[in-house]
Write a protein that holds these residues in place. Sequence first.
Motif, PDB file in Angstrom:
ATOM      1  N   ARG A  15      23.464 -81.885  22.735  1.00  0.00           N
ATOM      2  CA  ARG A  15      24.285 -82.271  23.633  1.00  0.00           C
ATOM      3  C   ARG A  15      25.621 -81.551  23.730  1.00  0.00           C
ATOM      4  O   ARG A  15      26.053 -81.053  22.656  1.00  0.00           O
ATOM      5  CB  ARG A  15      24.588 -83.862  23.096  1.00  0.00           C
ATOM      6  N   ARG A  16      26.062 -81.498  25.041  1.00  0.00           N
ATOM      7  CA  ARG A  16      27.485 -80.793  24.787  1.00  0.00           C
ATOM      8  C   ARG A  16      28.174 -81.404  26.238  1.00  0.00           C
ATOM      9  O   ARG A  16      27.571 -81.631  27.417  1.00  0.00           O
ATOM     10  CB  ARG A  16      27.154 -79.250  25.182  1.00  0.00           C
ATOM     11  N   THR A  17      29.311 -81.768  25.961  1.00  0.00           N
ATOM     12  CA  THR A  17      30.243 -82.039  26.952  1.00  0.00           C
ATOM     13  C   THR A  17      31.371 -81.353  27.227  1.00  0.00           C
ATOM     14  O   THR A  17      31.803 -80.471  26.251  1.00  0.00           O
ATOM     15  CB  THR A  17      30.636 -83.644  26.631  1.00  0.00           C
ATOM     16  N   PHE A  18      32.115 -81.288  28.336  1.00  0.00           N
ATOM     17  CA  PHE A  18      33.464 -80.486  28.476  1.00  0.00           C
ATOM     18  C   PHE A  18      34.382 -81.334  29.254  1.00  0.00           C
ATOM     19  O   PHE A  18      34.023 -82.500  29.911  1.00  0.00           O
ATOM     20  CB  PHE A  18      33.113 -79.538  29.475  1.00  0.00           C
ATOM     21  N   GLY A  19      35.634 -81.122  28.774  1.00  0.00           N
ATOM     22  CA  GLY A  19      36.650 -81.869  29.572  1.00  0.00           C
ATOM     23  C   GLY A  19      37.348 -82.749  28.630  1.00  0.00           C
ATOM     24  O   GLY A  19      36.742 -82.863  27.383  1.00  0.00           O
ATOM     25  N   LYS A  20      38.178 -83.422  28.876  1.00  0.00           N
ATOM     26  CA  LYS A  20      38.949 -84.538  27.907  1.00  0.00           C
ATOM     27  C   LYS A  20      38.081 -85.988  28.124  1.00  0.00           C
ATOM     28  O   LYS A  20      37.611 -86.218  29.210  1.00  0.00           O
ATOM     29  CB  LYS A  20      40.414 -84.730  28.259  1.00  0.00           C
ATOM     30  N   ARG A  21      38.665 -86.742  27.257  1.00  0.00           N
ATOM     31  CA  ARG A  21      38.105 -87.958  27.045  1.00  0.00           C
ATOM     32  C   ARG A  21      38.533 -88.758  28.428  1.00  0.00           C
ATOM     33  O   ARG A  21      39.544 -88.698  28.751  1.00  0.00           O
ATOM     34  CB  ARG A  21      38.511 -88.872  25.874  1.00  0.00           C
ATOM     35  N   GLY A  22      37.680 -89.525  28.978  1.00  0.00           N
ATOM     36  CA  GLY A  22      37.707 -90.214  30.148  1.00  0.00           C
ATOM     37  C   GLY A  22      37.362 -89.315  31.483  1.00  0.00           C
ATOM     38  O   GLY A  22      37.441 -89.851  32.358  1.00  0.00           O
ATOM     39  N   LYS A  23      37.599 -87.972  31.305  1.00  0.00           N
ATOM     40  CA  LYS A  23      37.394 -87.036  32.384  1.00  0.00           C
ATOM     41  C   LYS A  23      36.071 -86.146  32.071  1.00  0.00           C
ATOM     42  O   LYS A  23      36.101 -85.012  32.537  1.00  0.00           O
ATOM     43  CB  LYS A  23      38.708 -86.390  32.588  1.00  0.00           C
ATOM     44  N   SER A  24      35.627 -86.408  30.741  1.00  0.00           N
ATOM     45  CA  SER A  24      34.329 -85.465  30.581  1.00  0.00           C
ATOM     46  C   SER A  24      33.213 -85.457  31.458  1.00  0.00           C
ATOM     47  O   SER A  24      32.767 -86.083  32.214  1.00  0.00           O
ATOM     48  CB  SER A  24      33.840 -85.994  28.968  1.00  0.00           C
ATOM     49  N   VAL A  25      32.657 -84.067  31.487  1.00  0.00           N
ATOM     50  CA  VAL A  25      31.323 -83.889  32.134  1.00  0.00           C
ATOM     51  C   VAL A  25      30.416 -83.778  31.113  1.00  0.00           C
ATOM     52  O   VAL A  25      30.468 -82.787  30.274  1.00  0.00           O
ATOM     53  CB  VAL A  25      31.354 -82.713  33.088  1.00  0.00           C
ATOM     54  N   VAL A  26      29.289 -84.216  31.102  1.00  0.00           N
ATOM     55  CA  VAL A  26      27.981 -83.852  30.272  1.00  0.00           C
ATOM     56  C   VAL A  26      27.200 -82.977  30.756  1.00  0.00           C
ATOM     57  O   VAL A  26      26.324 -83.110  31.833  1.00  0.00           O
ATOM     58  CB  VAL A  26      27.061 -85.175  29.995  1.00  0.00           C
ATOM     59  N   ALA A  27      27.667 -81.631  30.053  1.00  0.00           N
ATOM     60  CA  ALA A  27      26.654 -80.460  30.627  1.00  0.00           C
ATOM     61  C   ALA A  27      25.178 -80.460  30.084  1.00  0.00           C
ATOM     62  O   ALA A  27      24.481 -79.963  30.957  1.00  0.00           O
ATOM     63  CB  ALA A  27      27.409 -79.269  30.373  1.00  0.00           C
ATOM     64  N   VAL A  28      25.101 -80.963  28.762  1.00  0.00           N
ATOM     65  CA  VAL A  28      23.795 -80.839  28.253  1.00  0.00           C
ATOM     66  C   VAL A  28      23.348 -82.254  27.479  1.00  0.00           C
ATOM     67  O   VAL A  28      24.366 -82.603  26.706  1.00  0.00           O
ATOM     68  CB  VAL A  28      23.502 -79.796  27.230  1.00  0.00           C
ATOM     69  N   ASP A  29      22.342 -83.080  28.054  1.00  0.00           N
ATOM     70  CA  ASP A  29      22.286 -84.465  27.667  1.00  0.00           C
ATOM     71  C   ASP A  29      20.944 -84.430  26.931  1.00  0.00           C
ATOM     72  O   ASP A  29      19.845 -84.613  27.733  1.00  0.00           O
ATOM     73  CB  ASP A  29      22.417 -85.109  29.090  1.00  0.00           C
ATOM     74  N   ASP A  30      20.962 -84.505  25.728  1.00  0.00           N
ATOM     75  CA  ASP A  30      19.606 -84.943  24.841  1.00  0.00           C
ATOM     76  C   ASP A  30      18.365 -83.862  25.245  1.00  0.00           C
ATOM     77  O   ASP A  30      17.367 -84.349  25.495  1.00  0.00           O
ATOM     78  CB  ASP A  30      19.141 -86.227  24.970  1.00  0.00           C
ATOM     79  N   VAL A  31      18.591 -82.645  24.973  1.00  0.00           N
ATOM     80  CA  VAL A  31      17.659 -81.612  25.506  1.00  0.00           C
ATOM     81  C   VAL A  31      16.926 -81.324  24.059  1.00  0.00           C
ATOM     82  O   VAL A  31      17.486 -81.047  23.102  1.00  0.00           O
ATOM     83  CB  VAL A  31      18.280 -80.541  25.984  1.00  0.00           C
ATOM     84  N   SER A  32      15.589 -81.307  24.280  1.00  0.00           N
ATOM     85  CA  SER A  32      14.729 -80.858  23.034  1.00  0.00           C
ATOM     86  C   SER A  32      13.640 -80.209  23.698  1.00  0.00           C
ATOM     87  O   SER A  32      12.989 -80.362  24.649  1.00  0.00           O
ATOM     88  CB  SER A  32      14.034 -82.175  22.343  1.00  0.00           C
ATOM     89  N   PHE A  33      13.304 -78.923  22.855  1.00  0.00           N
ATOM     90  CA  PHE A  33      11.981 -78.066  22.942  1.00  0.00           C
ATOM     91  C   PHE A  33      11.822 -77.098  21.889  1.00  0.00           C
ATOM     92  O   PHE A  33      12.494 -77.014  21.062  1.00  0.00           O
ATOM     93  CB  PHE A  33      12.349 -77.147  24.199  1.00  0.00           C
ATOM     94  N   ASP A  34      10.805 -76.671  22.042  1.00  0.00           N
ATOM     95  CA  ASP A  34      10.248 -75.554  20.937  1.00  0.00           C
ATOM     96  C   ASP A  34       9.702 -74.485  21.548  1.00  0.00           C
ATOM     97  O   ASP A  34       9.336 -74.274  22.787  1.00  0.00           O
ATOM     98  CB  ASP A  34       9.441 -76.130  19.829  1.00  0.00           C
ATOM     99  N   LEU A  35       9.822 -73.160  20.918  1.00  0.00           N
ATOM    100  CA  LEU A  35       9.439 -71.929  21.368  1.00  0.00           C
ATOM    101  C   LEU A  35       8.492 -71.226  20.365  1.00  0.00           C
ATOM    102  O   LEU A  35       9.076 -71.198  18.957  1.00  0.00           O
ATOM    103  CB  LEU A  35      10.558 -71.129  21.757  1.00  0.00           C
ATOM    104  N   ASP A  36       7.398 -70.787  20.592  1.00  0.00           N
ATOM    105  CA  ASP A  36       6.462 -70.391  19.443  1.00  0.00           C
ATOM    106  C   ASP A  36       7.008 -68.821  19.432  1.00  0.00           C
ATOM    107  O   ASP A  36       7.364 -68.158  20.409  1.00  0.00           O
ATOM    108  CB  ASP A  36       5.080 -70.449  19.841  1.00  0.00           C
TER     109      ASP A  36
END
Length: 271
Positions: free
Chosen positions: A10-31
Amino acid sequence: MTLLRVENLRRTFGKRGKSVVAVDDVSFDLDAGQVLGLVGESGSGKTTVGRMVCGLERRDSGIIELDGIETPARPNRDWWMNVQMVPQDATGSLNPAMTVREIVSEPARFVRGQSRSEANETASTLLEQVGLHDSLGDRRPTRLSGGQRQRVAVARALAAQPRLLVCDESTSALDVSVQAQILILLKELQLEFGFSMLFVTHDISVVRYLADDVLVMQRGRLVERAAARDLTAEGVTHPYTAELLASVPTLPDYVGLGVTHSGMNESQESR
């Protein structure tokens, strides 16, 4: 065998109250030895995921592991020995004050600990392997074409002998014929050296050619994972993936557009 594991990122940008969620609960694997495409439109969060995997962007929460070892908060030399990035804009990432040979040899010296002479030999070998004549090693990046600069960026990343290569829109700034040549080059090098690759792009036709599996991102979340061979109107399950496929109704013939990297000369790259 799983090389890369990403969990609940998870990654958010911006200040509290004006934040934007750029990455939200992303899961994966790579062999190990596999190519994983990460595709989505601009603003989907795909580049942020790639930068977090490389340690260039902090994460708010989640886990990134390579061979079961979690990414340190501040990536160290051990991490850079295993994970390298090929950026979208090679021009902006190559120091104009350095020669091509200095640029390519730098990771061999400071990440792999080679002597100056050893690193220069490594650079000469890698320049040949990415389809550039060794004489170009004495040039500055500003005297190269766009395709040549992208090849230098690939050689520089490989000088660290990484196990994982993250490519962030690494061909999007090139015209279609040069793009084809770089894609063919990456595929040949991946098969030759056996590294894993996370290829981030907005172009689903690119990952259909290059990747084993494809992840589709929309608005910060993963909406689908499919084998590249199943990326057809009948093979996908999410409507957003179907929209991406509909935007490129025919798969470009990258092999037909390009040539093998070993057979290309400087005059064939106009950018």
